[in-house]
Motif scaffolding. Structure first.
Motif, PDB file in Angstrom:
ATOM      1  N   GLN A  60       0.825  -1.204   0.000  1.00 53.35           N
ATOM      2  CA  GLN A  60       0.000   0.000   0.000  1.00 53.35           C
ATOM      3  C   GLN A  60       0.868   1.266   0.000  1.00 53.35           C
ATOM      4  OE1 GLN A  60      -2.803   0.102   3.157  1.00 53.35           O
ATOM      5  NE2 GLN A  60      -4.007   1.693   2.162  1.00 53.35           N
ATOM      6  N   ALA A  61       2.045   1.136   0.614  1.00 59.36           N
ATOM      7  CA  ALA A  61       2.934   2.293   0.684  1.00 59.36           C
ATOM      8  C   ALA A  61       3.443   2.700  -0.698  1.00 59.36           C
ATOM      9  CB  ALA A  61       4.113   1.967   1.596  1.00 59.36           C
ATOM     10  N   ASP A  62       3.357   1.771  -1.665  1.00 62.17           N
ATOM     11  CA  ASP A  62       3.812   2.096  -3.022  1.00 62.17           C
ATOM     12  C   ASP A  62       2.834   3.020  -3.750  1.00 62.17           C
ATOM     13  OD1 ASP A  62       5.978   0.398  -2.666  1.00 62.17           O
ATOM     14  OD2 ASP A  62       4.905  -1.342  -3.460  1.00 62.17           O
ATOM     15  N   LEU A  63       1.627   3.109  -3.215  1.00 67.05           N
ATOM     16  CA  LEU A  63       0.593   3.873  -3.930  1.00 67.05           C
ATOM     17  C   LEU A  63       0.584   5.351  -3.535  1.00 67.05           C
ATOM     18  CD1 LEU A  63      -2.462   1.422  -3.635  1.00 67.05           C
ATOM     19  CD2 LEU A  63      -0.714   1.521  -5.400  1.00 67.05           C
ATOM     20  N   SER A  64       0.309   6.171  -4.530  1.00 69.11           N
ATOM     21  CA  SER A  64       0.166   7.614  -4.240  1.00 69.11           C
ATOM     22  C   SER A  64      -1.222   7.848  -3.621  1.00 69.11           C
ATOM     23  CB  SER A  64       0.301   8.403  -5.538  1.00 69.11           C
ATOM     24  OG  SER A  64      -0.779   8.096  -6.383  1.00 69.11           O
ATOM     25  N   GLU A  65      -1.438   9.055  -3.152  1.00 72.44           N
ATOM     26  CA  GLU A  65      -2.758   9.376  -2.548  1.00 72.44           C
ATOM     27  C   GLU A  65      -3.876   9.215  -3.572  1.00 72.44           C
ATOM     28  OE1 GLU A  65      -3.102  13.200  -0.665  1.00 72.44           O
ATOM     29  OE2 GLU A  65      -1.340  12.793   0.588  1.00 72.44           O
ATOM     30  N   GLU A  66      -3.575   9.628  -4.825  1.00 68.61           N
ATOM     31  CA  GLU A  66      -4.591   9.551  -5.884  1.00 68.61           C
ATOM     32  C   GLU A  66      -4.936   8.086  -6.180  1.00 68.61           C
ATOM     33  OE1 GLU A  66      -1.800  11.325  -6.168  1.00 68.61           O
ATOM     34  OE2 GLU A  66      -2.570  13.386  -6.119  1.00 68.61           O
ATOM     35  N   GLU A  67      -3.905   7.241  -6.185  1.00 72.07           N
ATOM     36  CA  GLU A  67      -4.145   5.818  -6.455  1.00 72.07           C
ATOM     37  C   GLU A  67      -4.960   5.201  -5.308  1.00 72.07           C
ATOM     38  OE1 GLU A  67      -0.511   3.697  -7.986  1.00 72.07           O
ATOM     39  OE2 GLU A  67       0.246   5.742  -7.931  1.00 72.07           O
ATOM     40  N   PRO A  83     -13.697  10.807 -14.936  1.00 72.87           N
ATOM     41  CA  PRO A  83     -12.583  11.110 -15.853  1.00 72.87           C
ATOM     42  C   PRO A  83     -11.330  11.640 -15.148  1.00 72.87           C
ATOM     43  CG  PRO A  83     -14.633  11.933 -16.756  1.00 72.87           C
ATOM     44  CD  PRO A  83     -14.949  11.417 -15.387  1.00 72.87           C
ATOM     45  N   ASP A  84     -11.517  12.366 -14.051  1.00 78.09           N
ATOM     46  CA  ASP A  84     -10.327  12.899 -13.370  1.00 78.09           C
ATOM     47  C   ASP A  84      -9.545  11.812 -12.609  1.00 78.09           C
ATOM     48  OD1 ASP A  84     -12.317  12.570 -11.481  1.00 78.09           O
ATOM     49  OD2 ASP A  84     -11.587  14.223 -10.206  1.00 78.09           O
ATOM     50  N   LYS A  85     -10.076  10.618 -12.578  1.00 73.37           N
ATOM     51  CA  LYS A  85      -9.369   9.516 -11.895  1.00 73.37           C
ATOM     52  C   LYS A  85      -8.601   8.638 -12.907  1.00 73.37           C
ATOM     53  CE  LYS A  85     -11.244   9.513  -7.537  1.00 73.37           C
ATOM     54  NZ  LYS A  85     -11.492  10.958  -7.479  1.00 73.37           N
ATOM     55  N   ARG A  86      -8.719   8.992 -14.205  1.00 69.30           N
ATOM     56  CA  ARG A  86      -8.124   8.118 -15.231  1.00 69.30           C
ATOM     57  C   ARG A  86      -6.615   7.990 -15.087  1.00 69.30           C
ATOM     58  NH1 ARG A  86     -11.617  10.358 -20.309  1.00 69.30           N
ATOM     59  NH2 ARG A  86     -13.537   9.269 -19.763  1.00 69.30           N
ATOM     60  N   PHE A  87      -5.968   9.102 -14.869  1.00 64.33           N
ATOM     61  CA  PHE A  87      -4.508   9.059 -14.784  1.00 64.33           C
ATOM     62  C   PHE A  87      -4.069   8.197 -13.591  1.00 64.33           C
ATOM     63  CE2 PHE A  87      -0.397  10.744 -13.353  1.00 64.33           C
ATOM     64  CZ  PHE A  87       0.349  10.464 -14.487  1.00 64.33           C
ATOM     65  N   ALA A  88      -4.730   8.417 -12.458  1.00 62.17           N
ATOM     66  CA  ALA A  88      -4.375   7.639 -11.255  1.00 62.17           C
ATOM     67  C   ALA A  88      -4.686   6.158 -11.461  1.00 62.17           C
ATOM     68  CB  ALA A  88      -5.137   8.181 -10.053  1.00 62.17           C
ATOM     69  N   SER A  89      -5.791   5.880 -12.166  1.00 62.79           N
ATOM     70  CA  SER A  89      -6.120   4.463 -12.386  1.00 62.79           C
ATOM     71  C   SER A  89      -5.087   3.828 -13.315  1.00 62.79           C
ATOM     72  CB  SER A  89      -7.541   4.293 -12.920  1.00 62.79           C
ATOM     73  OG  SER A  89      -7.706   5.028 -14.084  1.00 62.79           O
ATOM     74  N   ARG A  90      -4.601   4.618 -14.256  1.00 64.04           N
ATOM     75  CA  ARG A  90      -3.536   4.113 -15.140  1.00 64.04           C
ATOM     76  C   ARG A  90      -2.281   3.784 -14.310  1.00 64.04           C
ATOM     77  NH1 ARG A  90      -3.329   3.110 -20.842  1.00 64.04           N
ATOM     78  NH2 ARG A  90      -1.211   2.520 -21.190  1.00 64.04           N
ATOM     79  N   GLN A  91      -1.958   4.689 -13.395  1.00 67.61           N
ATOM     80  CA  GLN A  91      -0.780   4.479 -12.540  1.00 67.61           C
ATOM     81  C   GLN A  91      -0.953   3.224 -11.676  1.00 67.61           C
ATOM     82  OE1 GLN A  91       1.043   6.801 -14.389  1.00 67.61           O
ATOM     83  NE2 GLN A  91       2.211   6.672 -12.514  1.00 67.61           N
ATOM     84  N   LEU A  92      -2.164   3.057 -11.166  1.00 74.60           N
ATOM     85  CA  LEU A  92      -2.461   1.887 -10.333  1.00 74.60           C
ATOM     86  C   LEU A  92      -2.321   0.599 -11.160  1.00 74.60           C
ATOM     87  CD1 LEU A  92      -3.438   0.631  -7.689  1.00 74.60           C
ATOM     88  CD2 LEU A  92      -5.786   1.120  -8.386  1.00 74.60           C
TER      89      LEU A  92
END
Lengths: 101, 193
Positions: free
Chosen positions: B97-104, B120-129
């Motif tokens: 869990q520590a690997d994840l950013s706040e957005e993820e 739509p504003d969660k797309r980038f974070a979901s991509r990162q996840l």
């Protein structure tokens, strides 16, 4: 569809919509460098590689000739050795029969 | 790339037409770059990998019979080169869990509490996840998830690109999805604690 299936589906759908910045063109000079590398590649060996290949071929030929010569030498000396041992056997049996009498 | 065009370029390149060879590289580069990216190499730069693939393509160019489209022939070389190259790179240990950013972490929470599509504003974070989840998969699984879900290719298209059979594509996708689901479930349960 289970809950976890649904979650991963939604996550993947959202991630797919984020898109990705795949370059549409190669970096500057990439294709020129690549074609030059290809043209100078293994199809056309340079002078050093050619020389090394010739040296390797020559040394393989020398090794082969030496091995054949050594094999023939060993075979000949074995034949000589065998003829000597025959003579010794004949002499030995003659001595034995002489003593026997 | 149209097949007659591709065949003409291949023929010209083999007859020492450097401009035709450069044109081939320019036309095939996006395809190769996409496949290299799909593997998510950590240690080998993507440009080096692309160069390695194109050198192999050119070395084998005289073997191209034209029976299959050039793109498929090139993508199989790319897939095999990448698989050989990535063997040395170890799979990352499981996601923490520590690997994840706040957005993820917000995306994980959102998935848990709502059954709606992500905003739509969660797309980038979901991509990162997804990138994090992919890092824990085997190279071939990473490729199949990328092609199937992120690039939206069909199983038949992946079969043509990779040379894998359709059942193999499906099995790899199924296993990869299951691993991603398990990882996501673990993170979600920690998130809710």
């Amino acid at each position: 569809m289970s809950d976890s299936d649904d979650k991963i589906e939604r996550l993947l759908r959202s991630a797919a919509l984020a898109g990705e910045d795949i370059p549409a063109a190669p970096p500057f000079g990439f294709e020129t460098r690549l074609v030059a590398l290809w043209r100078s590649g293994p199809g056309k060996p340079n002078g050093m590689a050619n020389l090394l290949r010739r040296v390797a071929l020559l040394s393989a030929a020398v090794t082969l000739i030496t091995a054949v010569a050594a094999f023939r030498e060993v075979r000949q000396s074995r034949e000589v050795g065998e003829s000597f041992s025959n003579e010794f056997a004949i002499a030995d049996s003659a001595i034995q029969s002489e003593f026997g009498r | 790339m149209d097949d007659p065009d591709a065949s003409a370029l291949v023929k010209a390149a083999l007859q020492h037409d450097d401009e035709a060879a450069r044109e081939l590289v320019r036309q095939l580069y996006p395809l190769v770059a996409k496949l290299v990216r799909a593997y998510r190499f950590r240690r080998t730069p993507e440009e080096d990998l692309s160069q390695m693939i194109f050198i192999k393509v050119f070395q084998k160019l005289s073997q191209f019979s034209g029976k299959v489209p050039l793109e498929h022939w090139v993508s199989r070389i790319a897939v095999n080169t990448c698989l050989n190259q990535i063997q040395s790179e170890k799979v990352r240990p499981e996601l923490r869990q520590a690997d994840l950013s706040e957005e993820e972490q917000a995306v994980v929470e959102n998935l848990a509490v709502s059954s709606e599509e992500l905003a739509p504003d969660k797309r980038f974070a979901s991509r990162q996840l997804v990138e994090h989840l992919l890092a824990a998969l085997k190279p071939a699984e990473r490729l199949v998830i990328d092609l199937l879900y992120l690039q939206g290719l069909s199983v038949a298209e992946i079969k043509k690109m990779t040379g894998w059979s359709e059942p193999l594509v499906k099995v790899r996708a199924f296993r990869a999805r299951n691993k991603m689901k398990q990882q996501l479930a673990k993170i979600s349960s920690k998130e809710q604690l």
